[in-house]
Design an enzyme around this catalytic site. Structure first.
Site, PDB file in Angstrom:
ATOM      1  N   GLU A 120       5.706   5.291  -3.843  1.00 20.16           N
ATOM      2  CA  GLU A 120       4.594   5.892  -3.367  1.00 20.16           C
ATOM      3  C   GLU A 120       4.078   6.707  -4.614  1.00 20.16           C
ATOM      4  O   GLU A 120       4.875   7.553  -5.070  1.00 20.16           O
ATOM      5  CB  GLU A 120       4.758   6.689  -1.981  1.00 20.16           C
TER       6      GLU A 120
ATOM      7  N   CYS B 125       1.478  14.495   0.145  1.00 17.33           N
ATOM      8  CA  CYS B 125       0.855  12.929  -0.436  1.00 17.33           C
ATOM      9  C   CYS B 125      -0.449  12.696   0.136  1.00 17.33           C
ATOM     10  O   CYS B 125      -1.026  11.929  -0.239  1.00 17.33           O
ATOM     11  CB  CYS B 125       1.930  12.082  -0.311  1.00 17.33           C
TER      12      CYS B 125
END
Length: 525
Positions: A263, A300
Protein backbone atom coordinates in the site's frame (compact mmCIF):
# COMPACT_ATOMS: atom_id res chain seq x y z
CA UNK A 1 10.58 -5.40 27.81
CA UNK A 2 12.91 -7.63 25.80
CA UNK A 3 14.90 -5.61 23.27
CA UNK A 4 16.69 -8.38 21.36
CA UNK A 5 15.64 -9.79 18.02
CA UNK A 6 13.12 -12.58 18.57
CA UNK A 7 13.92 -15.61 16.41
CA UNK A 8 11.39 -18.29 17.09
CA UNK A 9 11.26 -18.51 20.88
CA UNK A 10 14.75 -17.15 21.50
CA UNK A 11 15.88 -13.55 22.02
CA UNK A 12 19.15 -12.76 20.26
CA UNK A 13 21.16 -9.56 20.77
CA UNK A 14 23.27 -8.94 17.71
CA UNK A 15 26.65 -7.26 17.80
CA UNK A 16 25.78 -4.13 15.82
CA UNK A 17 25.47 -0.62 17.23
CA UNK A 18 22.30 -0.25 19.30
CA UNK A 19 19.70 2.40 18.53
CA UNK A 20 16.99 3.98 20.66
CA UNK A 21 13.45 5.12 20.00
CA UNK A 22 12.83 8.87 19.93
CA UNK A 23 9.86 10.70 21.44
CA UNK A 24 8.73 12.88 18.49
CA UNK A 25 6.99 15.43 20.73
CA UNK A 26 10.20 16.27 22.61
CA UNK A 27 13.04 14.83 20.53
CA UNK A 28 14.34 12.93 23.58
CA UNK A 29 15.58 9.35 23.60
CA UNK A 30 13.43 6.65 25.18
CA UNK A 31 14.63 3.73 27.34
CA UNK A 32 15.74 0.53 25.65
CA UNK A 33 18.65 -0.44 23.42
CA UNK A 34 17.58 -2.18 20.22
CA UNK A 35 20.12 -4.04 18.12
CA UNK A 36 19.85 -4.25 14.33
CA UNK A 37 19.54 -7.83 13.19
CA UNK A 38 22.37 -9.40 11.22
CA UNK A 39 22.07 -11.20 7.89
CA UNK A 40 22.57 -14.42 9.85
CA UNK A 41 19.58 -13.50 12.04
CA UNK A 42 17.41 -12.98 8.96
CA UNK A 43 18.47 -16.35 7.58
CA UNK A 44 17.84 -18.06 10.92
CA UNK A 45 14.35 -16.55 11.23
CA UNK A 46 13.29 -17.62 7.74
CA UNK A 47 14.87 -21.07 8.08
CA UNK A 48 12.84 -21.59 11.25
CA UNK A 49 9.74 -20.19 9.53
CA UNK A 50 10.07 -22.69 6.69
CA UNK A 51 10.37 -25.57 9.18
CA UNK A 52 7.39 -24.26 11.13
CA UNK A 53 5.33 -24.02 7.93
CA UNK A 54 5.53 -27.77 7.40
CA UNK A 55 3.63 -28.20 10.67
CA UNK A 56 1.60 -25.01 10.97
CA UNK A 57 0.01 -25.31 7.53
CA UNK A 58 -1.65 -28.53 8.74
CA UNK A 59 -2.65 -27.21 12.17
CA UNK A 60 -6.39 -27.63 12.68
CA UNK A 61 -8.64 -24.59 12.45
CA UNK A 62 -9.68 -24.64 16.10
CA UNK A 63 -6.05 -24.42 17.25
CA UNK A 64 -5.26 -21.59 14.84
CA UNK A 65 -8.37 -19.72 15.96
CA UNK A 66 -7.45 -20.21 19.62
CA UNK A 67 -3.93 -18.94 18.86
CA UNK A 68 -5.28 -15.74 17.30
CA UNK A 69 -7.62 -15.14 20.22
CA UNK A 70 -4.77 -15.72 22.66
CA UNK A 71 -2.68 -13.07 20.91
CA UNK A 72 -5.53 -10.61 21.45
CA UNK A 73 -5.78 -11.59 25.12
CA UNK A 74 -2.04 -11.25 25.66
CA UNK A 75 -2.04 -7.79 24.04
CA UNK A 76 -4.80 -6.64 26.38
CA UNK A 77 -2.90 -8.15 29.31
CA UNK A 78 0.02 -5.78 28.69
CA UNK A 79 -2.26 -3.02 29.93
CA UNK A 80 -1.30 0.64 30.19
CA UNK A 81 2.37 -0.03 29.49
CA UNK A 82 1.60 -0.68 25.82
CA UNK A 83 -0.44 2.49 25.38
CA UNK A 84 2.10 4.64 27.21
CA UNK A 85 5.02 3.30 25.18
CA UNK A 86 3.12 3.74 21.91
CA UNK A 87 2.25 7.33 22.89
CA UNK A 88 5.90 8.08 23.62
CA UNK A 89 7.13 6.59 20.36
CA UNK A 90 4.46 7.95 18.01
CA UNK A 91 3.21 11.23 19.49
CA UNK A 92 -0.34 9.92 19.04
CA UNK A 93 -2.87 10.65 21.81
CA UNK A 94 -4.07 8.10 24.35
CA UNK A 95 -7.63 7.82 23.04
CA UNK A 96 -6.44 7.20 19.48
CA UNK A 97 -4.09 4.41 20.60
CA UNK A 98 -6.68 2.81 22.87
CA UNK A 99 -9.00 2.70 19.88
CA UNK A 100 -6.24 1.29 17.72
CA UNK A 101 -5.54 -1.42 20.29
CA UNK A 102 -9.23 -2.33 20.16
CA UNK A 103 -9.07 -2.52 16.38
CA UNK A 104 -5.98 -4.74 16.59
CA UNK A 105 -7.54 -7.22 19.00
CA UNK A 106 -10.85 -7.02 17.16
CA UNK A 107 -9.36 -8.04 13.84
CA UNK A 108 -7.47 -10.92 15.49
CA UNK A 109 -10.77 -12.19 16.86
CA UNK A 110 -12.49 -11.62 13.51
CA UNK A 111 -9.93 -13.79 11.74
CA UNK A 112 -10.24 -16.39 14.49
CA UNK A 113 -13.97 -16.59 13.76
CA UNK A 114 -13.28 -16.84 10.03
CA UNK A 115 -10.77 -19.66 10.43
CA UNK A 116 -12.92 -21.58 12.87
CA UNK A 117 -15.96 -21.45 10.58
CA UNK A 118 -13.79 -22.62 7.67
CA UNK A 119 -15.68 -21.72 4.50
CA UNK A 120 -13.02 -19.15 3.53
CA UNK A 121 -11.04 -21.89 1.74
CA UNK A 122 -13.53 -21.69 -1.18
CA UNK A 123 -13.93 -25.45 -1.55
CA UNK A 124 -15.26 -26.50 -4.96
CA UNK A 125 -16.23 -30.04 -5.91
CA UNK A 126 -17.10 -31.31 -9.38
CA UNK A 127 -17.99 -34.97 -8.95
CA UNK A 128 -16.96 -37.52 -11.54
CA UNK A 129 -19.28 -38.18 -14.47
CA UNK A 130 -18.18 -41.65 -15.64
CA UNK A 131 -21.01 -41.97 -18.16
CA UNK A 132 -20.49 -38.60 -19.82
CA UNK A 133 -20.13 -38.77 -23.62
CA UNK A 134 -18.00 -38.58 -25.59
CA UNK A 135 -15.54 -38.75 -22.67
CA UNK A 136 -15.93 -39.40 -18.94
CA UNK A 137 -15.25 -36.54 -16.48
CA UNK A 138 -12.85 -37.26 -13.60
CA UNK A 139 -13.51 -36.21 -10.01
CA UNK A 140 -11.96 -32.72 -9.47
CA UNK A 141 -11.88 -30.81 -6.18
CA UNK A 142 -10.29 -27.44 -5.42
CA UNK A 143 -9.52 -25.28 -2.39
CA UNK A 144 -7.13 -22.59 -1.18
CA UNK A 145 -3.94 -23.56 0.65
CA UNK A 146 -1.31 -21.40 2.42
CA UNK A 147 1.77 -20.38 0.44
CA UNK A 148 4.59 -20.20 3.03
CA UNK A 149 6.62 -17.77 5.16
CA UNK A 150 5.44 -14.15 5.00
CA UNK A 151 7.56 -11.05 5.68
CA UNK A 152 5.57 -8.17 7.19
CA UNK A 153 6.93 -4.62 7.28
CA UNK A 154 5.52 -2.67 10.23
CA UNK A 155 3.90 0.66 9.30
CA UNK A 156 4.83 3.99 10.88
CA UNK A 157 1.36 5.52 11.10
CA UNK A 158 -0.36 2.62 12.88
CA UNK A 159 2.03 1.26 15.54
CA UNK A 160 -0.53 -1.38 16.56
CA UNK A 161 -3.15 -2.04 13.86
CA UNK A 162 -0.73 -2.15 10.88
CA UNK A 163 2.32 -3.35 12.73
CA UNK A 164 3.54 -6.43 14.61
CA UNK A 165 0.14 -8.01 15.32
CA UNK A 166 -1.76 -5.92 12.78
CA UNK A 167 -3.95 -6.97 9.90
CA UNK A 168 -1.13 -8.39 7.78
CA UNK A 169 0.16 -10.62 10.56
CA UNK A 170 -3.33 -11.66 11.68
CA UNK A 171 -4.47 -12.62 8.16
CA UNK A 172 -1.21 -14.42 7.33
CA UNK A 173 -1.33 -16.48 10.53
CA UNK A 174 -5.02 -17.19 9.89
CA UNK A 175 -4.14 -18.51 6.44
CA UNK A 176 -1.58 -20.91 7.93
CA UNK A 177 1.58 -18.95 7.08
CA UNK A 178 4.41 -18.24 9.57
CA UNK A 179 5.33 -14.55 9.86
CA UNK A 180 8.64 -12.72 10.15
CA UNK A 181 8.09 -9.05 11.06
CA UNK A 182 10.56 -6.33 10.21
CA UNK A 183 9.75 -3.88 13.01
CA UNK A 184 9.41 -0.20 12.14
CA UNK A 185 12.39 1.67 13.65
CA UNK A 186 10.18 4.50 14.95
CA UNK A 187 8.41 2.32 17.51
CA UNK A 188 10.65 -0.61 18.50
CA UNK A 189 9.48 -0.64 22.13
CA UNK A 190 5.83 -0.96 21.14
CA UNK A 191 6.84 -3.69 18.70
CA UNK A 192 8.79 -5.57 21.38
CA UNK A 193 5.84 -5.60 23.78
CA UNK A 194 3.47 -6.96 21.13
CA UNK A 195 6.04 -9.49 19.88
CA UNK A 196 6.29 -10.96 23.38
CA UNK A 197 2.49 -11.28 23.43
CA UNK A 198 2.55 -13.29 20.18
CA UNK A 199 5.39 -15.46 21.50
CA UNK A 200 3.43 -16.27 24.67
CA UNK A 201 0.34 -17.15 22.66
CA UNK A 202 2.30 -19.43 20.31
CA UNK A 203 3.93 -21.26 23.22
CA UNK A 204 0.59 -21.61 24.99
CA UNK A 205 -0.77 -23.59 22.04
CA UNK A 206 2.44 -25.58 21.44
CA UNK A 207 2.92 -24.19 17.97
CA UNK A 208 6.18 -24.92 16.15
CA UNK A 209 9.08 -22.61 16.88
CA UNK A 210 9.42 -20.17 14.01
CA UNK A 211 5.70 -19.54 13.49
CA UNK A 212 6.59 -15.96 14.45
CA UNK A 213 9.81 -13.91 14.61
CA UNK A 214 10.63 -10.21 14.75
CA UNK A 215 13.78 -8.42 13.62
CA UNK A 216 14.92 -4.83 14.21
CA UNK A 217 16.85 -2.50 11.93
CA UNK A 218 17.23 1.27 11.78
CA UNK A 219 18.19 1.16 8.10
CA UNK A 220 17.38 -0.87 4.99
CA UNK A 221 19.78 -3.82 5.02
CA UNK A 222 17.62 -6.33 6.86
CA UNK A 223 14.48 -5.41 4.96
CA UNK A 224 16.31 -6.00 1.70
CA UNK A 225 17.70 -9.32 2.93
CA UNK A 226 14.26 -10.54 4.00
CA UNK A 227 12.71 -9.74 0.63
CA UNK A 228 15.54 -11.39 -1.30
CA UNK A 229 15.71 -14.50 0.90
CA UNK A 230 14.67 -17.60 -1.09
CA UNK A 231 12.48 -18.91 1.74
CA UNK A 232 10.29 -15.78 1.74
CA UNK A 233 7.11 -16.40 -0.26
CA UNK A 234 5.14 -13.15 0.21
CA UNK A 235 5.88 -9.59 1.42
CA UNK A 236 3.44 -7.01 2.80
CA UNK A 237 4.19 -3.32 3.16
CA UNK A 238 2.35 -0.13 4.12
CA UNK A 239 4.20 3.10 3.48
CA UNK A 240 5.50 5.41 0.80
CA UNK A 241 5.44 4.96 -2.96
CA UNK A 242 9.25 5.05 -3.00
CA UNK A 243 9.53 2.34 -0.35
CA UNK A 244 6.91 0.10 -1.90
CA UNK A 245 8.43 0.31 -5.36
CA UNK A 246 11.88 -0.50 -3.98
CA UNK A 247 10.51 -3.70 -2.44
CA UNK A 248 8.65 -4.59 -5.63
CA UNK A 249 11.84 -4.22 -7.63
CA UNK A 250 13.78 -6.44 -5.22
CA UNK A 251 11.07 -9.11 -5.35
CA UNK A 252 10.97 -9.10 -9.14
CA UNK A 253 14.75 -9.44 -9.39
CA UNK A 254 14.80 -12.70 -7.43
CA UNK A 255 15.44 -15.97 -9.22
CA UNK A 256 11.89 -16.89 -8.21
CA UNK A 257 9.89 -13.62 -8.09
CA UNK A 258 7.32 -13.29 -5.31
CA UNK A 259 4.28 -11.05 -4.77
CA UNK A 260 4.64 -7.86 -2.75
CA UNK A 261 1.34 -6.51 -1.47
CA UNK A 262 2.25 -2.86 -1.02
CA UNK A 263 0.00 0.00 0.00
CA UNK A 264 1.83 3.06 -1.29
CA UNK A 265 -0.28 6.15 -0.72
CA UNK A 266 -3.31 7.92 -2.05
CA UNK A 267 -4.77 11.43 -2.26
CA UNK A 268 -8.34 10.14 -1.87
CA UNK A 269 -10.30 12.65 -4.01
CA UNK A 270 -13.53 14.15 -2.75
CA UNK A 271 -15.97 15.53 -5.34
CA UNK A 272 -18.12 18.28 -3.87
CA UNK A 273 -21.24 18.74 -6.01
CA UNK A 274 -23.13 22.06 -6.28
CA UNK A 275 -26.46 21.39 -4.58
CA UNK A 276 -24.78 19.78 -1.58
CA UNK A 277 -22.46 22.78 -1.15
CA UNK A 278 -25.30 25.26 -1.47
CA UNK A 279 -27.51 23.45 1.02
CA UNK A 280 -25.01 22.32 3.66
CA UNK A 281 -21.69 24.07 3.10
CA UNK A 282 -21.08 24.69 6.81
CA UNK A 283 -21.66 21.06 7.80
CA UNK A 284 -19.44 19.77 4.98
CA UNK A 285 -16.66 22.20 5.89
CA UNK A 286 -16.67 21.10 9.55
CA UNK A 287 -16.74 17.44 8.53
CA UNK A 288 -13.81 17.70 6.15
CA UNK A 289 -11.72 20.00 8.33
CA UNK A 290 -11.87 17.27 10.98
CA UNK A 291 -11.09 14.51 8.49
CA UNK A 292 -8.13 16.34 6.89
CA UNK A 293 -6.49 16.98 10.28
CA UNK A 294 -7.38 13.69 12.00
CA UNK A 295 -4.24 12.13 13.49
CA UNK A 296 -2.14 14.98 12.07
CA UNK A 297 -3.32 13.91 8.63
CA UNK A 298 -1.25 10.73 8.89
CA UNK A 299 -3.89 8.40 7.48
CA UNK A 300 -3.53 6.63 4.16
CA UNK A 301 -7.15 7.67 3.52
CA UNK A 302 -6.63 11.38 4.26
CA UNK A 303 -8.72 13.49 1.82
CA UNK A 304 -5.82 15.14 0.01
CA UNK A 305 -7.77 16.74 -2.84
CA UNK A 306 -11.22 18.38 -2.91
CA UNK A 307 -12.79 18.93 -6.34
CA UNK A 308 -15.64 21.34 -7.03
CA UNK A 309 -17.08 23.76 -9.58
CA UNK A 310 -17.32 27.52 -9.24
CA UNK A 311 -20.53 28.57 -7.50
CA UNK A 312 -21.88 30.70 -4.68
CA UNK A 313 -22.09 27.53 -2.61
CA UNK A 314 -18.39 26.89 -3.17
CA UNK A 315 -17.51 30.40 -2.01
CA UNK A 316 -19.50 29.86 1.17
CA UNK A 317 -17.82 26.48 1.66
CA UNK A 318 -14.33 27.99 1.26
CA UNK A 319 -15.05 30.59 3.91
CA UNK A 320 -16.46 27.97 6.26
CA UNK A 321 -13.52 25.62 5.67
CA UNK A 322 -11.03 28.43 6.29
CA UNK A 323 -12.80 29.22 9.57
CA UNK A 324 -12.94 25.55 10.64
CA UNK A 325 -9.27 24.90 9.85
CA UNK A 326 -8.26 28.07 11.68
CA UNK A 327 -9.68 26.65 14.90
CA UNK A 328 -7.55 23.48 14.70
CA UNK A 329 -4.09 23.44 16.21
CA UNK A 330 -1.01 21.66 14.96
CA UNK A 331 -0.29 18.07 15.99
CA UNK A 332 2.84 16.03 16.66
CA UNK A 333 3.83 13.95 13.66
CA UNK A 334 5.14 10.41 13.96
CA UNK A 335 8.81 11.22 13.46
CA UNK A 336 11.15 14.07 12.66
CA UNK A 337 11.72 12.88 9.11
CA UNK A 338 7.98 12.68 8.41
CA UNK A 339 7.41 16.18 9.81
CA UNK A 340 10.31 17.63 7.82
CA UNK A 341 8.98 16.04 4.65
CA UNK A 342 5.49 17.42 5.27
CA UNK A 343 6.75 20.92 5.95
CA UNK A 344 8.89 20.88 2.82
CA UNK A 345 6.24 19.44 0.48
CA UNK A 346 3.37 21.57 1.77
CA UNK A 347 5.39 24.74 1.31
CA UNK A 348 6.68 23.64 -2.10
CA UNK A 349 3.09 23.22 -3.30
CA UNK A 350 2.49 26.89 -2.62
CA UNK A 351 5.30 27.82 -5.00
CA UNK A 352 3.61 26.03 -7.90
CA UNK A 353 1.94 28.25 -10.48
CA UNK A 354 -1.63 29.16 -9.61
CA UNK A 355 -1.59 27.63 -6.10
CA UNK A 356 -2.45 29.71 -3.04
CA UNK A 357 -3.21 29.05 0.62
CA UNK A 358 -6.80 29.60 1.70
CA UNK A 359 -6.59 28.31 5.27
CA UNK A 360 -4.04 27.40 7.93
CA UNK A 361 -4.32 25.94 11.41
CA UNK A 362 -2.55 27.23 14.50
CA UNK A 363 1.08 26.24 15.07
CA UNK A 364 2.10 25.03 18.53
CA UNK A 365 5.69 26.13 19.14
CA UNK A 366 5.93 24.43 22.55
CA UNK A 367 6.45 20.96 21.04
CA UNK A 368 8.68 19.60 18.31
CA UNK A 369 7.67 18.00 15.01
CA UNK A 370 4.44 19.97 14.69
CA UNK A 371 2.37 19.75 11.51
CA UNK A 372 0.43 22.93 10.75
CA UNK A 373 -2.82 22.23 8.87
CA UNK A 374 -2.95 23.75 5.40
CA UNK A 375 -5.68 24.09 2.77
CA UNK A 376 -4.52 25.27 -0.67
CA UNK A 377 -6.46 26.14 -3.82
CA UNK A 378 -5.76 25.85 -7.54
CA UNK A 379 -7.77 26.12 -10.74
CA UNK A 380 -8.62 22.93 -12.62
CA UNK A 381 -6.72 24.19 -15.67
CA UNK A 382 -3.51 24.55 -13.62
CA UNK A 383 -4.07 21.21 -11.90
CA UNK A 384 -4.46 19.39 -15.20
CA UNK A 385 -1.09 20.54 -16.55
CA UNK A 386 0.91 20.00 -13.34
CA UNK A 387 1.38 16.32 -12.35
CA UNK A 388 3.15 17.37 -9.13
CA UNK A 389 -0.15 18.59 -7.73
CA UNK A 390 -1.50 15.02 -7.90
CA UNK A 391 1.18 13.66 -5.56
CA UNK A 392 0.47 12.82 -1.92
CA UNK A 393 1.47 15.30 0.77
CA UNK A 394 1.44 13.11 3.89
CA UNK A 395 0.00 15.25 6.67
CA UNK A 396 -2.90 17.62 7.50
CA UNK A 397 -3.12 19.06 3.98
CA UNK A 398 -5.68 19.22 1.22
CA UNK A 399 -5.81 20.92 -2.18
CA UNK A 400 -9.09 22.42 -3.42
CA UNK A 401 -9.30 22.11 -7.22
CA UNK A 402 -11.85 24.48 -8.77
CA UNK A 403 -13.36 23.65 -12.16
CA UNK A 404 -15.09 26.19 -14.40
CA UNK A 405 -17.67 23.78 -15.81
CA UNK A 406 -18.89 20.16 -15.66
CA UNK A 407 -16.67 18.77 -18.45
CA UNK A 408 -13.61 20.16 -16.69
CA UNK A 409 -14.75 18.51 -13.46
CA UNK A 410 -14.74 15.17 -15.27
CA UNK A 411 -11.31 15.92 -16.75
CA UNK A 412 -9.88 16.42 -13.28
CA UNK A 413 -11.25 13.05 -12.15
CA UNK A 414 -9.94 11.38 -15.31
CA UNK A 415 -6.45 12.80 -14.64
CA UNK A 416 -6.15 11.10 -11.26
CA UNK A 417 -4.12 7.95 -10.70
CA UNK A 418 -5.38 4.91 -8.78
CA UNK A 419 -6.68 5.68 -5.29
CA UNK A 420 -7.61 3.85 -2.12
CA UNK A 421 -10.83 5.85 -1.85
CA UNK A 422 -12.97 8.32 -3.75
CA UNK A 423 -15.87 10.25 -2.23
CA UNK A 424 -18.93 12.02 -3.58
CA UNK A 425 -20.65 14.72 -1.53
CA UNK A 426 -24.05 15.16 -3.13
CA UNK A 427 -27.73 15.87 -2.62
CA UNK A 428 -30.51 14.08 -4.49
CA UNK A 429 -30.53 16.52 -7.39
CA UNK A 430 -26.75 16.15 -7.77
CA UNK A 431 -27.01 12.36 -7.93
CA UNK A 432 -29.40 12.58 -10.88
CA UNK A 433 -27.53 15.28 -12.80
CA UNK A 434 -23.99 13.91 -12.37
CA UNK A 435 -24.66 10.17 -12.70
CA UNK A 436 -21.93 9.55 -15.30
CA UNK A 437 -19.33 11.40 -13.21
CA UNK A 438 -20.32 9.41 -10.15
CA UNK A 439 -20.11 6.14 -12.07
CA UNK A 440 -16.58 6.95 -13.27
CA UNK A 441 -15.05 7.02 -9.79
CA UNK A 442 -15.30 3.24 -9.45
CA UNK A 443 -12.61 3.06 -12.11
CA UNK A 444 -10.02 4.83 -9.98
CA UNK A 445 -10.69 3.67 -6.40
CA UNK A 446 -11.10 0.58 -4.26
CA UNK A 447 -13.70 2.12 -1.92
CA UNK A 448 -16.23 4.72 -3.03
CA UNK A 449 -18.26 6.76 -0.56
CA UNK A 450 -21.37 8.90 -0.64
CA UNK A 451 -21.59 11.71 1.93
CA UNK A 452 -18.97 10.09 4.15
CA UNK A 453 -15.37 11.01 4.92
CA UNK A 454 -12.72 8.48 3.82
CA UNK A 455 -10.84 8.44 7.13
CA UNK A 456 -11.89 5.53 9.29
CA UNK A 457 -11.59 2.04 7.81
CA UNK A 458 -14.01 -0.50 9.25
CA UNK A 459 -12.62 -3.99 9.83
CA UNK A 460 -15.50 -5.98 8.34
CA UNK A 461 -16.06 -8.66 5.73
CA UNK A 462 -17.19 -6.14 3.09
CA UNK A 463 -14.21 -3.77 3.41
CA UNK A 464 -11.96 -3.18 0.41
CA UNK A 465 -8.77 -1.38 1.42
CA UNK A 466 -6.78 -1.34 -1.78
CA UNK A 467 -7.03 0.32 -5.15
CA UNK A 468 -5.54 0.60 -8.63
CA UNK A 469 -1.81 1.33 -8.95
CA UNK A 470 -0.09 3.30 -7.51
CA UNK A 471 -2.36 3.24 -4.46
CA UNK A 472 -1.51 -0.44 -4.10
CA UNK A 473 0.58 -2.93 -6.04
CA UNK A 474 -2.38 -5.25 -6.69
CA UNK A 475 -5.90 -3.84 -6.70
CA UNK A 476 -7.50 -7.29 -6.59
CA UNK A 477 -6.76 -7.62 -2.88
CA UNK A 478 -7.47 -5.83 0.39
CA UNK A 479 -5.29 -5.33 3.47
CA UNK A 480 -8.28 -4.75 5.78
CA UNK A 481 -11.20 -7.08 6.44
CA UNK A 482 -11.40 -10.83 6.13
CA UNK A 483 -10.65 -10.70 2.39
CA UNK A 484 -7.04 -9.93 3.39
CA UNK A 485 -6.48 -13.65 3.97
CA UNK A 486 -6.64 -14.26 0.20
CA UNK A 487 -3.19 -12.66 -0.24
CA UNK A 488 -1.47 -15.61 1.43
CA UNK A 489 -3.03 -18.58 -0.33
CA UNK A 490 -3.20 -20.20 -3.73
CA UNK A 491 -5.71 -22.62 -5.29
CA UNK A 492 -4.88 -26.31 -5.73
CA UNK A 493 -7.01 -28.94 -7.46
CA UNK A 494 -7.08 -32.62 -6.46
CA UNK A 495 -8.06 -34.87 -9.37
CA UNK A 496 -9.13 -38.49 -9.05
CA UNK A 497 -8.11 -38.93 -5.40
CA UNK A 498 -9.75 -41.38 -3.02
CA UNK A 499 -11.81 -39.80 -0.26
CA UNK A 500 -9.50 -40.81 2.60
CA UNK A 501 -6.54 -39.01 0.97
CA UNK A 502 -8.33 -35.70 0.44
CA UNK A 503 -8.17 -32.71 2.81
CA UNK A 504 -11.11 -32.65 5.22
CA UNK A 505 -12.44 -29.56 3.45
CA UNK A 506 -12.96 -31.61 0.27
CA UNK A 507 -14.06 -34.96 1.63
CA UNK A 508 -17.43 -36.54 0.95
CA UNK A 509 -19.81 -35.99 3.83
CA UNK A 510 -18.38 -32.51 4.54
CA UNK A 511 -16.84 -33.37 7.95
CA UNK A 512 -16.06 -29.69 8.69
CA UNK A 513 -19.61 -28.56 7.84
CA UNK A 514 -18.43 -25.66 5.65
CA UNK A 515 -20.07 -24.04 2.66
CA UNK A 516 -18.88 -25.66 -0.57
CA UNK A 517 -19.73 -25.33 -4.27
CA UNK A 518 -20.73 -28.89 -5.17
CA UNK A 519 -21.69 -29.54 -8.78
CA UNK A 520 -22.50 -25.83 -9.18
CA UNK A 521 -24.63 -25.59 -6.01
CA UNK A 522 -23.58 -23.92 -2.76
CA UNK A 523 -24.49 -26.11 0.20
CA UNK A 524 -23.26 -27.78 3.38
CA UNK A 525 -24.34 -31.29 2.36
Amino acid sequence: METGNLIGYQYIKSEGKAFKAIDPSSGSELPGDFYPASLADADAALTLAEKAFAVYRNTDSKTKAAFLRSIAEEIMAIGDELIERAMSESGLPQARLQGERGRTTGQLNLFADLVEEGSWVDAVIDNALPDRQPAARPDIRKMLIPVGPVVVFGASNFPLAFSVAGGDTASALAAGCPVVVKAHPAHPGTSALVAEAIKKAAQKHNLPEGVFSILYDDGFAIGEALVKHPKTKIVTFTGSYKGGMALLKLAQQREAPIPVFAEMGSINPVILLPDALENRYAQIAEQYAASITLGAGQFCTNPGVLIAMKSDGLNKFKNALNEAIGKIGSSTMLAHGICKNYSQLSEEVLTEEGVSAIGRGNLNNDKTNQAQPLIAEVSASSFLVNPKLREEVFGPYSLLVVADYEVQLQQVVDALHGQLTASIVADEADLKKYSSLIQSITGIAGRVMLNNVPTGVEVVHAMQHGGPFPATSDSRFTSVGTGAIKRFVRPVSWQNWSNDLLPDELKDGNPLNIWRLVDNNWNKN
